[in-house]
Design a protein around this motif. Structure first.
Motif, short mmCIF file in Angstrom:
data_model
loop_
_atom_site.label_atom_id
_atom_site.label_comp_id
_atom_site.label_asym_id
_atom_site.label_seq_id
_atom_site.Cartn_x
_atom_site.Cartn_y
_atom_site.Cartn_z
N ALA A 293 38.77 23.97 10.58
CA ALA A 293 38.93 25.47 10.28
C ALA A 293 40.34 25.97 10.66
O ALA A 293 40.85 26.95 10.19
CB ALA A 293 37.96 26.19 11.28
N ALA A 294 40.83 25.39 11.92
CA ALA A 294 42.30 25.86 12.28
C ALA A 294 43.22 25.37 11.22
O ALA A 294 44.28 25.96 10.89
CB ALA A 294 42.36 25.04 13.58
N ALA A 296 42.57 25.05 8.07
CA ALA A 296 42.41 26.13 6.87
C ALA A 296 43.13 27.51 7.01
O ALA A 296 43.79 27.92 6.31
CB ALA A 296 40.94 26.36 6.64
N GLN A 297 42.95 27.79 8.19
CA GLN A 297 43.85 29.13 8.67
C GLN A 297 45.46 28.73 8.65
O GLN A 297 46.02 30.03 8.14
CB GLN A 297 43.48 29.54 10.19
CG GLN A 297 43.92 30.77 10.50
CD GLN A 297 43.50 31.32 12.03
OE1 GLN A 297 43.09 30.73 12.93
NE2 GLN A 297 43.75 32.58 12.44
N GLU A 300 46.41 28.83 4.77
CA GLU A 300 46.12 29.99 4.21
C GLU A 300 47.43 31.16 4.38
O GLU A 300 47.54 31.90 3.69
CB GLU A 300 44.77 30.68 4.71
CG GLU A 300 43.67 30.08 4.23
CD GLU A 300 42.26 30.62 4.80
OE1 GLU A 300 41.12 30.52 4.10
OE2 GLU A 300 42.43 31.07 5.85
N GLN A 301 47.95 30.58 5.44
CA GLN A 301 49.12 31.54 5.73
C GLN A 301 50.40 31.09 5.20
O GLN A 301 51.51 31.70 5.49
CB GLN A 301 49.32 31.75 7.42
CG GLN A 301 48.20 32.51 8.14
CD GLN A 301 48.07 32.24 9.49
OE1 GLN A 301 48.99 31.79 10.03
NE2 GLN A 301 47.22 33.14 9.98
N LEU A 326 32.68 27.77 5.65
CA LEU A 326 34.19 27.11 5.92
C LEU A 326 33.94 25.76 4.89
O LEU A 326 35.30 25.50 4.48
CB LEU A 326 33.88 26.34 7.22
CG LEU A 326 34.94 25.25 7.72
CD1 LEU A 326 36.11 26.01 7.86
CD2 LEU A 326 34.55 24.77 9.14
N ARG A 329 35.99 27.19 1.94
CA ARG A 329 37.43 27.38 2.18
C ARG A 329 38.16 26.12 1.96
O ARG A 329 38.93 25.98 1.69
CB ARG A 329 37.62 28.06 3.40
CG ARG A 329 37.10 29.67 3.41
CD ARG A 329 37.17 30.09 4.97
NE ARG A 329 38.50 29.80 5.58
CZ ARG A 329 38.92 29.87 6.91
NH1 ARG A 329 37.94 29.81 7.61
NH2 ARG A 329 40.00 29.89 7.29
N SER A 478 36.65 31.28 17.37
CA SER A 478 36.91 30.93 16.06
C SER A 478 37.81 29.69 15.97
O SER A 478 37.80 29.08 15.02
CB SER A 478 37.80 32.12 15.52
OG SER A 478 38.80 32.33 16.12
N GLU A 479 38.25 29.32 16.83
CA GLU A 479 39.16 28.29 16.83
C GLU A 479 38.69 26.74 17.20
O GLU A 479 38.74 25.85 16.56
CB GLU A 479 40.48 28.15 17.61
CG GLU A 479 41.40 29.33 17.09
CD GLU A 479 42.79 29.64 17.85
OE1 GLU A 479 43.16 28.63 18.66
OE2 GLU A 479 43.31 30.61 17.81
#
Length: 563
Positions: A293-294, A296-297, A300-301, A326, A329, A478-479
């Motif tokens: 997930a980290a 992906a975040q 995405e940026q 998740l 994504r 979230s992380e």
């Protein structure tokens, strides 16, 4: 057959283990080969093919094998002998693999410490294993591991062998020892102990899991078959390979023993991972959902042209549930197919198949990797539950371990009369036979893939001189998936600790950073159940809801995920 005796229980006697191993070899469940034998097959067939790559060096299969023998000779020169246990605390690297296999060459047994472990864990494991040595690096990410190992050596009769340039007083450089003669070394057999893993489980300190060559090769190869590993694969190892999951499920061993290529990433940071994805043709990555997930975040940026270079053909996720959001994504960003799994260092390993539809791969943990595995779901009274019913997952199979080292009472509680191991995990089996993990029977925090035991953290925080009472529980993050929250009361007139002062106190006690609470809340009083126990459910609800827990809270510090 030099099996390390894990405990003095009926299930764990040496003659019974030897008989089981012989039966598994005779039936073809186990190959009559050690992990070293299987590596040597690849050395003969693919000697000039690159096997291992890290930030410092690249080794073919033949070069890796020569380096393993060199390391083994130096271990003999250091006085390490067959049957001895040695703690190995090293980050992901080619050197790690040289030491791991080098111990096996001479019949010594590596006990795989996590790089995040600190003095307290090292001392505990060294005591219960009777380890004769600690093999470690000089420094890693700002931590002086050699000095830490020397502190253990001051308390126990162990020698410290350092792989690195800086060797403190009281330690020896491993490769400065006079090499011994490998000619007199008999080598291990399929029934010998290959290595020892550590389990956080549901107790306050690491438990030691002996794994036999035959059993560990069985699960590594079965996991590789399920995940469809081939010699053309390049596996990027981002999680600590002292964990069972990235080591053998299918992990480093499953890939190398199938002739594939392994890249040893020092960390799971996206900067390092992205660099490997951009420069090497990575085909397989294993991670935990919080880490993915980290990534992906971060991705995405990033600009679209960079994202195009970050392709992961197969992404294996384990240690926590993935979920549809998740998963979708990750597929969109990395163009991956997802394999989801569940497993224990003690035994059972499950995976979905690369060919499974998304509904199965994203929402279940698949099925056991061996047809010989037996899985049941039990209610609290020990009754077997049917499809769709939730209870404790118990299992037995050919590669399940035979008991924790030095823990006969625990082993008696973990294994039932039929030989099923009680995992402590809550699960159900769907009507299609897929396993779905729903949580833990007993309390546990899964912090970015690391198991944190609330009772242990409570005892550590309670040692602070200003703390009167403490309650520890997990909160969503979230992380990391889950973060650790400690709520405390202080003695009258004492200074209220902050997270920073508590972290300093725990670090000074030799506690691993992942056990330091991510959030600290000070309250006037604790909510209690009618029997007088602290009511963690109410406390957690009030903390998450922003309400004051039985009084105004102070000293709240924001969690620091980079510690």
């Amino acid at each position: 057959m030099s099996i390390i005796r894990p405990a003095t229980t009926g299930r764990s006697d040496i003659s019974r283990i030897a008989a089981e191993v012989s039966a598994h070899v005779a039936s073809g469940i186990f190959l009559d080969a050690t992990l070293l034998d299987l590596l040597d097959v690849q050395v003969r067939e693919r000697g000039n093919v690159e096997a291992v790559l890290d930030a410092r060096e690249s080794l073919t299969f033949a070069e890796l094998r020569r380096e393993i023998d060199t390391t083994a000779a130096h271990l003999i020169g250091a006085g390490i002998m067959s049957g001895q246990l040695v703690l190995v605390q090293m980050p992901n690297s080619a050197d790690y693999l040289k030491v791991l296999f080098g111990c096996m060459v001479i019949g010594a047994v590596p006990v795989l410490m996590l790089i995040s472990h600190r003095h307290r864990e090292l001392l505990h494991v060294a005591r219960i294993t009777g380890a004769t040595a600690i093999i470690t690096v000089d420094e890693h990410l700002g931590v002086d591991h050699a000095a830490m190992a020397c502190r253990v050596a001051e308390e126990l009769a162990v020698q410290v062998l350092v792989v690195g340039d800086r060797v403190p007083a009281g330690a020896r450089a491993l490769y400065a020892t006079t090499p011994g003669d490998l000619g007199a070394v008999a080598g291990p057999t399929v029934g010998d102990t290959a290595l020892c893993l550590l389990s956080g489980g549901t107790t306050s300190k690491p438990k030691v899991i002996p794994r036999l060559h035959g059993a560990y090769a069985c699960v590594a190869l079965a996991s590789a078959r399920r995940c469809q590993v081939t010699p053309d694969d390049t596996y990027l190892a981002v999680l600590s390979t002292s964990h069972d999951y990235p080591l053998s499920s299918p992990g480093v061993l499953g890939v190398l023993l199938n002739g594939g290529r392994v890249i040893m990433s020092v960390t799971a940071s996206f900067d390092e991972v992205a660099n490997w994805l951009e420069t090497e043709e990575v085909t397989l990555v294993q991670a935990v959902p919080a880490v993915a997930a980290a990534w992906a975040q971060a991705a995405e940026q990033a600009p679209a042209d960079l994202r195009a270079e970050w392709h992961i053909p197969t992404l294996v996720l384990g240690a926590a549930k993935v979920g549809t959001e998740l998963a979708s994504r990750l597929v969109k960003i990395f163009g991956c197919r997802i394999i989801q799994g569940y497993g224990l260092g003690e035994g059972i390993t499950c995976f979905t198949s690369p060919d499974d539809p998304d509904e199965i791969a994203w929402n279940t943990q698949g099925t056991p990797v061996s047809d010989q595995d037996e899985v049941r779901i039990l209610d609290p009274q020990g009754n077997v539950l049917g499809p769709g019913e939730v209870g404790e997952l118990v299992e037995k199979g050919p590669y399940t371990f035979h008991g924790y080292m030095g823990a006969p009472e625990l082993n008696a509680a973990c294994f039932d009369n039929e030989g099923f191991f009680h995992t402590g995990d809550q699960a159900m089996i769907r009507h299609d036979g897929r396993v779905v993990i729903t949580g833990r029977v007993h309390e546990q925090i899964n912090r970015a893939g690391e198991n944190v035991i609330p009772s242990e953290v409570e005892s550590l925080v309670a040692a602070h001189p200003d703390v009167n009472e403490v309650a520890v529980f997990g909160i969503p993050d979230s992380e990391m998936g889950e973060a650790t929250c400690a709520v405390v009361t202080v003695f009258p007139g004492r200074e209220q600790p902050t997270r920073a002062t508590m972290a300093a106190f725990l670090h000074a006690s030799g506690v691993g950073a992942y056990k330091v609470p991510d959030r600290l809340v000070v309250v006037r009083a604790m909510p209690r159940k009618n029997i007088g126990k602290i009511d963690k459910l109410i406390l957690r609800s009030q903390i998450l809801g922003g309400a004051e827990a039985a009084g105004p809270s102070t000293g709240i510090e924001k969690k620091d995920n980079h510690e």
